[in-house]
Design a protein around this motif. Sequence first.
Motif, PDB file in Angstrom:
ATOM      1  N   LEU A 138       0.850  -1.182   0.000  1.00 26.95           N
ATOM      2  CA  LEU A 138       0.000   0.000   0.000  1.00 26.95           C
ATOM      3  C   LEU A 138       0.888   1.234   0.000  1.00 26.95           C
ATOM      4  N   HIS A 139       0.420   2.302  -0.649  1.00 30.86           N
ATOM      5  CA  HIS A 139       1.137   3.570  -0.658  1.00 30.86           C
ATOM      6  C   HIS A 139       0.152   4.709  -0.467  1.00 30.86           C
ATOM      7  N   ILE A 140       0.695   5.885  -0.235  1.00 30.33           N
ATOM      8  CA  ILE A 140      -0.129   7.088  -0.144  1.00 30.33           C
ATOM      9  C   ILE A 140      -0.373   7.590  -1.566  1.00 30.33           C
ATOM     10  N   TYR A 141      -1.629   7.871  -1.889  1.00 32.20           N
ATOM     11  CA  TYR A 141      -1.985   8.335  -3.231  1.00 32.20           C
ATOM     12  C   TYR A 141      -2.814   9.609  -3.148  1.00 32.20           C
ATOM     13  N   LEU A 177      -6.759  -2.286   9.107  1.00 34.91           N
ATOM     14  CA  LEU A 177      -7.182  -1.170   8.264  1.00 34.91           C
ATOM     15  C   LEU A 177      -6.801   0.182   8.863  1.00 34.91           C
ATOM     16  N   ASP A 178      -6.260   0.169  10.058  1.00 35.42           N
ATOM     17  CA  ASP A 178      -5.854   1.415  10.713  1.00 35.42           C
ATOM     18  C   ASP A 178      -4.461   1.798  10.216  1.00 35.42           C
ATOM     19  N   TYR A 179      -4.423   2.353   9.000  1.00 35.66           N
ATOM     20  CA  TYR A 179      -3.159   2.573   8.307  1.00 35.66           C
ATOM     21  C   TYR A 179      -2.343   3.758   8.839  1.00 35.66           C
ATOM     22  N   ILE A 180      -3.008   4.848   9.161  1.00 38.37           N
ATOM     23  CA  ILE A 180      -2.312   6.115   9.409  1.00 38.37           C
ATOM     24  C   ILE A 180      -1.265   6.025  10.519  1.00 38.37           C
ATOM     25  N   LEU A 233       3.542   0.452   3.029  1.00 41.90           N
ATOM     26  CA  LEU A 233       2.955  -0.463   4.001  1.00 41.90           C
ATOM     27  C   LEU A 233       2.718  -1.807   3.331  1.00 41.90           C
ATOM     28  N   GLU A 234       2.657  -2.831   4.132  1.00 42.47           N
ATOM     29  CA  GLU A 234       2.323  -4.162   3.624  1.00 42.47           C
ATOM     30  C   GLU A 234       1.224  -4.763   4.481  1.00 42.47           C
ATOM     31  N   ARG A 235       0.319  -5.452   3.840  1.00 42.21           N
ATOM     32  CA  ARG A 235      -0.731  -6.168   4.540  1.00 42.21           C
ATOM     33  C   ARG A 235      -0.847  -7.573   3.961  1.00 42.21           C
TER      34      ARG A 235
END
Length: 272
Positions: A138-141, A177-180, A233-235
Amino acid sequence: MGVDHATVGRRITALEEGLGVPLFHRSPQGYSPTDQGYKMLPLAEQLESDAMRVFDEVAGASTSLTGSVRIATHVGIASFLLAESAAALCRLHPGLEVQLLAVPRSFSMSKREADLVLTGTRPQTGRVKIKKLATYPLHIYGERNYVARNQPIKHKKDLSKLRGIGYVPDMIFDKELDYIPSVDPSLKAHLTSTSLHVQLQMALAGAGVCILPDYIARNYDTLVPVLDDAIELERELWLTVPEDFAHLTRIRTIVDFISEDVVSRIKSTNKI
């Protein structure tokens, strides 16, 4: 079950009369098991498993699957991975009905709310079979013009001048799902929603930046990664099946197909 609610109700009443004990509490909200009902549950599950095994032994030689299968997962996985997988599965087996449950909550395998569950969190308990399917990035977009207007963005501290998009903090049903906080605990989302689709639309509209799986973001040319070399990030993606059903030919076939198809879609996206 192939019968209406009234028929089920009559059969439950007949069973209770035969046993001489109430198995369910009845209310306007539906049925809930009594203590006796809960005691009977393991026996009922074993009977169900044995009945399905008999059917599987007799009809398992058929190469065409029929009936329904209910798959529960996150809305992003359902929309961008499982929707196409389900369509391909139904093309192979026209008699199969695939039900995708994509709602923001957890699902109970013990209550038979789903035949298969795909989630980002590895289940810890229960009589289930668990399989890790993949790890995805996952990345910031953000929308291209929005990101351009807020340049320069060279360091993590520069994220503070961007408007964050994310989940409603106290309504996140899956901790993965709590990425921030994984990016920076000091950051805060200014626009929040329980729906990933809403978050995606906010990002596409140039309202701010959002942490998205690459398999979602790279479907949209107007989204660009922010600090992708520094922040990733990785999930994990896990598939869970009730232990009693895992051996059935029908379930094994569906699990194998979904596993291979979903993994191939994630890998093909990662190569872009």
